[in-house]
Design an enzyme around this catalytic site. Structure first.
Site, mmCIF file in Angstrom:
data_model
loop_
_atom_site.group_PDB
_atom_site.id
_atom_site.type_symbol
_atom_site.label_atom_id
_atom_site.label_comp_id
_atom_site.label_asym_id
_atom_site.label_seq_id
_atom_site.Cartn_x
_atom_site.Cartn_y
_atom_site.Cartn_z
ATOM 1 N N CYS A 187 0.821 -1.210 0.000
ATOM 2 C CA CYS A 187 0.000 0.000 0.000
ATOM 3 C C CYS A 187 0.857 1.264 0.000
ATOM 4 O O CYS A 187 2.017 1.239 0.405
ATOM 5 C CB CYS A 187 -0.891 -0.030 1.238
ATOM 6 S SG CYS A 187 -2.400 0.908 1.000
ATOM 7 N N ASP A 192 -5.997 -3.103 11.395
ATOM 8 C CA ASP A 192 -4.830 -2.235 11.530
ATOM 9 C C ASP A 192 -4.710 -1.861 13.017
ATOM 10 O O ASP A 192 -5.673 -1.981 13.782
ATOM 11 C CB ASP A 192 -5.034 -0.978 10.656
ATOM 12 C CG ASP A 192 -3.758 -0.167 10.491
ATOM 13 O OD1 ASP A 192 -2.682 -0.613 10.943
ATOM 14 O OD2 ASP A 192 -3.836 0.923 9.907
HETATM 15 O O1 LIG Z 1 -0.619 5.026 4.538
HETATM 16 C C1 LIG Z 1 -1.256 6.049 4.819
HETATM 17 O O2 LIG Z 1 -0.722 7.175 4.770
HETATM 18 C C2 LIG Z 1 -2.701 5.946 5.242
HETATM 19 C C3 LIG Z 1 -3.419 7.097 5.432
HETATM 20 C C4 LIG Z 1 -4.753 7.045 5.816
HETATM 21 C C5 LIG Z 1 -5.377 5.820 5.991
HETATM 22 C C6 LIG Z 1 -4.653 4.642 5.800
HETATM 23 C C7 LIG Z 1 -3.328 4.674 5.425
HETATM 24 N N1 LIG Z 1 -2.577 3.523 5.245
HETATM 25 C C8 LIG Z 1 -2.966 2.197 5.639
HETATM 26 O O3 LIG Z 1 -2.372 1.865 6.866
HETATM 27 C C9 LIG Z 1 -2.225 0.450 6.968
HETATM 28 C C10 LIG Z 1 -0.956 0.022 7.673
HETATM 29 O O4 LIG Z 1 0.158 0.744 7.332
HETATM 30 P P1 LIG Z 1 1.611 0.378 7.943
HETATM 31 O O5 LIG Z 1 2.025 -0.930 7.284
HETATM 32 O O6 LIG Z 1 1.492 0.259 9.422
HETATM 33 O O7 LIG Z 1 2.501 1.491 7.527
HETATM 34 C C11 LIG Z 1 -2.346 -0.073 5.564
HETATM 35 O O8 LIG Z 1 -3.567 -0.800 5.483
HETATM 36 C C12 LIG Z 1 -2.470 1.138 4.680
HETATM 37 O O9 LIG Z 1 -3.459 0.895 3.718
#
Ligand SMILES: O=C(O)c1ccccc1N[C@@H]1O[C@H](COP(=O)(O)O)[C@@H](O)[C@H]1O
Length: 210
Positions: A6, A130
């Site tokens: 992502c 998450d």
């Molecule tokens: O990544 C972003 O900036 C974000 C912003 C707003 C909503 C979701 C976002 N990202 C999502 O966060 C999770 C986990 O991220 P990480 O691996 O802990 O960095 C993932 O599902 C992204 O889609």
């Protein structure tokens, strides 16, 4: 297992990550995020990708009209709702787009919070868990308490997200049995700039489980 990377912003990185083995790519449609991309930018990436790669837009508390417009303009195959969207709102999005995968992200604070999964599971195709962060919606690098999820079976397919990295993925998957995993900051040089070496390391680790 589905693997979603992502926070994609660059076309060349998207095609490289798809070639390495990702089954889904995520695009952040949340303007406050450092990984934000417009529908035009997403379309430029999506048109370069094979049909079998899922193209998922990540939204948070967006208006349904905005989601509709971006899904059409960008050519998305999935919508991830990552804010405080109600089950009713998820159902509206599901009805608007019968052929688009609807994912609801739940930012889990405690074991009690997991009970929401059974409710949302009735209205979406896929759940995504998450970690909760008081100031940020996502992309935080914060991990969930995986042991808490050992018996998590929501009755619908689900992704594990939150702070996953090539270094911790095998430990996470030794405790939890999701249908997919989702990584963002754990495979980045800086927000939106993916580290292809880390993505390759991730697939090498996943391959070692088979
Ligand atoms: O990544 C972003 O900036 C974000 C912003 C707003 C909503 C979701 C976002 N990202 C999502 O966060 C999770 C986990 O991220 P990480 O691996 O802990 O960095 C993932 O599902 C992204 O889609």
């Amino acid at each position: 297992m589905r693997v979603k990377i992502c926070g994609i912003t660059q076309p060349q990185q998207a095609t490289a990550i798809a070639s390495l083995g990702a089954t889904a790519l995520g695009f952040i449609c949340v303007p406050s995020s450092p990984r934000y991309v417009t529908a035009t930018q997403i379309r430029a990436v999506v048109t370069q990708l094979p049909d079998n790669i899922d193209k998922i837009g990540v939204f948070a508390n967006a208006h349904i009209q905005e989601i509709n417009q971006i899904v059409q303009d960008a050519g998305l195959t999935g919508v991830q709702l990552h804010g405080d969207e109600s089950p009713e709102f998820c159902y509206q999005v599901r009805k608007n787009f019968p052929s688009v995968e609807i994912l609801k992200a739940l930012r889990i604070r405690s074991l009690d919070h997991l009970e929401l999964a059974a409710i949302y599971a009735q209205y979406v195709d896929t759940l995504l868990l998450d970690a909760y962060h008081p100031q940020q919606l996502g992309g935080t690098g914060k991990t969930l308490d995986w042991a808490m999820l050992e018996k998590f079976h929501p009755g619908t397919p689900w992704f594990l997200a939150g702070g996953l990295t090539p270094a911790n993925i095998l430990e996470a998957l030794s405790l939890v049995n999701p249908d997919g995993i989702d990584l963002s900051s754990g495979v980045e040089i800086q927000p939106g700039n993916k580290d292809l070496n880390k993505v390759a390391e991730l697939f090498q680790k996943l391959g070692s489980r088979e």
